[in-house]
Design an enzyme around this catalytic site. Structure first.
Site, PDB file in Angstrom:
ATOM      1  N   SER A 155       0.882  -1.184   0.000  1.00 15.38           N
ATOM      2  CA  SER A 155       0.000   0.000   0.000  1.00 15.38           C
ATOM      3  C   SER A 155       0.908   1.219   0.000  1.00 15.38           C
ATOM      4  CB  SER A 155      -0.847  -0.025   1.281  1.00 15.38           C
ATOM      5  OG  SER A 155      -1.403   1.253   1.555  1.00 15.38           O
ATOM      6  N   TYR A 168      -2.018  -1.043  10.382  1.00 16.64           N
ATOM      7  CA  TYR A 168      -2.023  -1.322   8.941  1.00 16.64           C
ATOM      8  C   TYR A 168      -0.692  -0.874   8.336  1.00 16.64           C
ATOM      9  CZ  TYR A 168      -3.901  -1.182   4.100  1.00 16.64           C
ATOM     10  OH  TYR A 168      -4.130  -1.370   2.753  1.00 16.64           O
TER      11      TYR A 168
HETATM   12  N1  LIG Z   1      -8.680  -0.648  -1.525  1.00 18.21           N
HETATM   13  C1  LIG Z   1      -7.674   0.144  -1.211  1.00 18.21           C
HETATM   14  O1  LIG Z   1      -7.809   1.370  -1.115  1.00 18.21           O
HETATM   15  C2  LIG Z   1      -6.287  -0.425  -1.028  1.00 18.21           C
HETATM   16  C3  LIG Z   1      -5.196   0.461  -1.051  1.00 18.21           C
HETATM   17  C4  LIG Z   1      -3.919  -0.047  -0.849  1.00 18.21           C
HETATM   18  C5  LIG Z   1      -3.722  -1.404  -0.645  1.00 18.21           C
HETATM   19  N2  LIG Z   1      -4.809  -2.230  -0.622  1.00 18.21           N
HETATM   20  C6  LIG Z   1      -4.542  -3.655  -0.363  1.00 18.21           C
HETATM   21  O2  LIG Z   1      -5.022  -4.429  -1.423  1.00 18.21           O
HETATM   22  C7  LIG Z   1      -5.383  -5.730  -0.958  1.00 18.21           C
HETATM   23  C8  LIG Z   1      -6.776  -6.085  -1.472  1.00 18.21           C
HETATM   24  O3  LIG Z   1      -7.691  -5.124  -0.978  1.00 18.21           O
HETATM   25  P1  LIG Z   1      -9.061  -4.799  -1.697  1.00 18.21           P
HETATM   26  O4  LIG Z   1      -9.152  -3.330  -1.773  1.00 18.21           O
HETATM   27  O5  LIG Z   1      -9.253  -5.633  -2.891  1.00 18.21           O
HETATM   28  O6  LIG Z   1     -10.056  -5.258  -0.504  1.00 18.21           O
HETATM   29  P2  LIG Z   1     -11.399  -6.144  -0.501  1.00 18.21           P
HETATM   30  O7  LIG Z   1     -11.886  -6.069   0.886  1.00 18.21           O
HETATM   31  O8  LIG Z   1     -12.291  -5.740  -1.603  1.00 18.21           O
HETATM   32  O9  LIG Z   1     -10.841  -7.594  -0.824  1.00 18.21           O
HETATM   33  C9  LIG Z   1      -9.964  -8.238   0.057  1.00 18.21           C
HETATM   34  C10 LIG Z   1     -10.245  -9.722   0.022  1.00 18.21           C
HETATM   35  O10 LIG Z   1      -9.309 -10.356   0.911  1.00 18.21           O
HETATM   36  C11 LIG Z   1     -10.022 -11.345   1.624  1.00 18.21           C
HETATM   37  N3  LIG Z   1      -9.373 -11.631   2.904  1.00 18.21           N
HETATM   38  C12 LIG Z   1      -9.280 -10.814   3.986  1.00 18.21           C
HETATM   39  N4  LIG Z   1      -8.703 -11.446   4.998  1.00 18.21           N
HETATM   40  C13 LIG Z   1      -8.438 -12.706   4.572  1.00 18.21           C
HETATM   41  C14 LIG Z   1      -7.850 -13.845   5.176  1.00 18.21           C
HETATM   42  N5  LIG Z   1      -7.454 -13.824   6.452  1.00 18.21           N
HETATM   43  N6  LIG Z   1      -7.696 -14.963   4.443  1.00 18.21           N
HETATM   44  C15 LIG Z   1      -8.105 -14.988   3.148  1.00 18.21           C
HETATM   45  N7  LIG Z   1      -8.692 -13.963   2.526  1.00 18.21           N
HETATM   46  C16 LIG Z   1      -8.844 -12.830   3.228  1.00 18.21           C
HETATM   47  C17 LIG Z   1     -11.394 -10.755   1.839  1.00 18.21           C
HETATM   48  O11 LIG Z   1     -12.339 -11.763   2.141  1.00 18.21           O
HETATM   49  C18 LIG Z   1     -11.656 -10.048   0.527  1.00 18.21           C
HETATM   50  O12 LIG Z   1     -12.350 -10.850  -0.385  1.00 18.21           O
HETATM   51  C19 LIG Z   1      -5.289  -5.676   0.564  1.00 18.21           C
HETATM   52  O13 LIG Z   1      -4.083  -6.261   0.979  1.00 18.21           O
HETATM   53  C20 LIG Z   1      -5.287  -4.187   0.866  1.00 18.21           C
HETATM   54  O14 LIG Z   1      -4.611  -3.877   2.054  1.00 18.21           O
HETATM   55  C21 LIG Z   1      -6.078  -1.786  -0.827  1.00 18.21           C
END
Ligand SMILES: NC(=O)c1ccc[n+]([C@@H]2O[C@H](COP(=O)([O-])OP(=O)(O)OC[C@H]3O[C@@H](n4cnc5c(N)ncnc54)[C@H](O)[C@@H]3O)[C@@H](O)[C@H]2O)c1
Length: 277
Positions: A155, A168
């Site tokens: 991130s 985080y």
């Molecule tokens: N959305 C944002 O703004 C953003 C920004 C920077 C980084 N990220 C990172 O991107 C990645 C994906 O995020 P996203 O935005 O797609 O979120 P999201 O919530 O849409 O999807 C995340 C998925 O991960 C799964 N998950 C969570 N914990 C889990 C576990 N213990 N075991 C297996 N699966 C698990 C959830 O069920 C979900 O389906 C994350 O690591 C997040 O930190 C997101």
């Protein structure tokens, strides 16, 4: 362009929705077979609405519609043994493993000194140890293959501090440390390891009352998507509030593909200039 991942198999965690789903679809469009893993349920101390088995089934449907092959498994990345079994099962199905995307992740908020122990622990368990578990389950297959690409989704919070998310931010910085060490360890095996650092991405992780109100503490009521967008835009250099899952998937695709064959140990922002602002 198509066929950038022909004859390759990719493991993707967090594949039920958001960035993980976009990676699964984008990689399948480029010819990869997909091993898709997600917990598809609630995680304690997280109040973002959780993904479901139907979400993971929808990812599978989209991949198959794109002409791809996919196996899915419902596993919590904190459960190292179950993860190893699921990865081995997927590899047996497709014959090998070439690409790993450690994408599963959670978010929650709280001032650093007020964070509950449980919030801290769950964050580190999922967002850092879960990435480690994914690597340990997958890397032996890449070493067997004599080649591979590991993409860890960090991130902008892995490159700088952010308000209200110390746990985080610590976990996402930890992912960078893991990436840098793994890149050294795996280079002799021709396995590359890199991080991707998104700014806000338009997914359920941020499009919820909890995160929106964190951006607009001045409003004592649910924050609309437009109000959130107005508050989020100044974070970025480009005049956009967030990027889209496909933008992160495209960066992951580049790192996963042979186009990046000599790129390892880098931190690639997909951040609309946010970290340079
Ligand atoms: N959305 C944002 O703004 C953003 C920004 C920077 C980084 N990220 C990172 O991107 C990645 C994906 O995020 P996203 O935005 O797609 O979120 P999201 O919530 O849409 O999807 C995340 C998925 O991960 C799964 N998950 C969570 N914990 C889990 C576990 N213990 N075991 C297996 N699966 C698990 C959830 O069920 C979900 O389906 C994350 O690591 C997040 O930190 C997101």
């Amino acid at each position: 362009m198509t066929g950038r991942l022909t004859s390759k198999t990719a493991l993707i965690t967090g594949a039920a929705r958001g960035i993980g789903r976009a990676q699964a679809l984008r990689f399948a469009q480029e010819g990869a077979d997909i091993i898709a893993i997600d917990v598809c349920g609630p995680i304690e101390s997280v109040n973002v609405p959780h993904s479901t088995p139907d979400d993971l089934a929808e990812t599978a449907h989209l991949v198959e519609q794109a002409g791809g092959r996919i196996v899915t498994d419902i596993v919590d990345v904190r459960d190292a043994d179950a993860l190893r079994v699921a990865v081995d099962r997927g590899v047996e199905q497709f014959g090998a493993l070439d690409i790993v995307c450690a994408t599963a992740g959670i978010t929650s908020r709280g001032a650093a000194v007020e964070l509950a122990d449980a919030s801290w622990r769950t964050m580190v368990d999922v967002n850092l140890t879960g990435v480690w578990n994914t690597c340990t389950a997958a890397v032996p297959h890449l070493i067997n293959r004599g080649a591979g690409s590991v993409v860890l989704i960090s991130s902008i919070a892995g490159l700088r501090g952010l308000v209200g998310v110390a746990h985080y931010t610590a976990a996402k910085h930890g992912v960078v440390g893991l990436m840098r060490s793994l890149a050294h360890d795996l280079a002799p095996h021709n396995v590359r390891v890199n991080c991707v650092h998104p700014t806000n991405v338009d997914t359920p992780l941020i499009q919820n009352d909890s995160v929106r109100s964190g951006f607009r503490p001045d409003l004592d009521r649910p924050v609309t998507r437009d109000e959130f967008a107005a508050a989020a835009t100044p974070m970025n250099m480009l005049a956009i509030p967030w990027v889209h899952p496909v933008d992160v998937a495209n960066a992951s695709l580049f790192l996963a593909s042979d186009e990046a064959r000599y790129i390892t140990a880098i931190t690639l922002p997909v951040d609309a200039g946010s970290t340079q602002r």
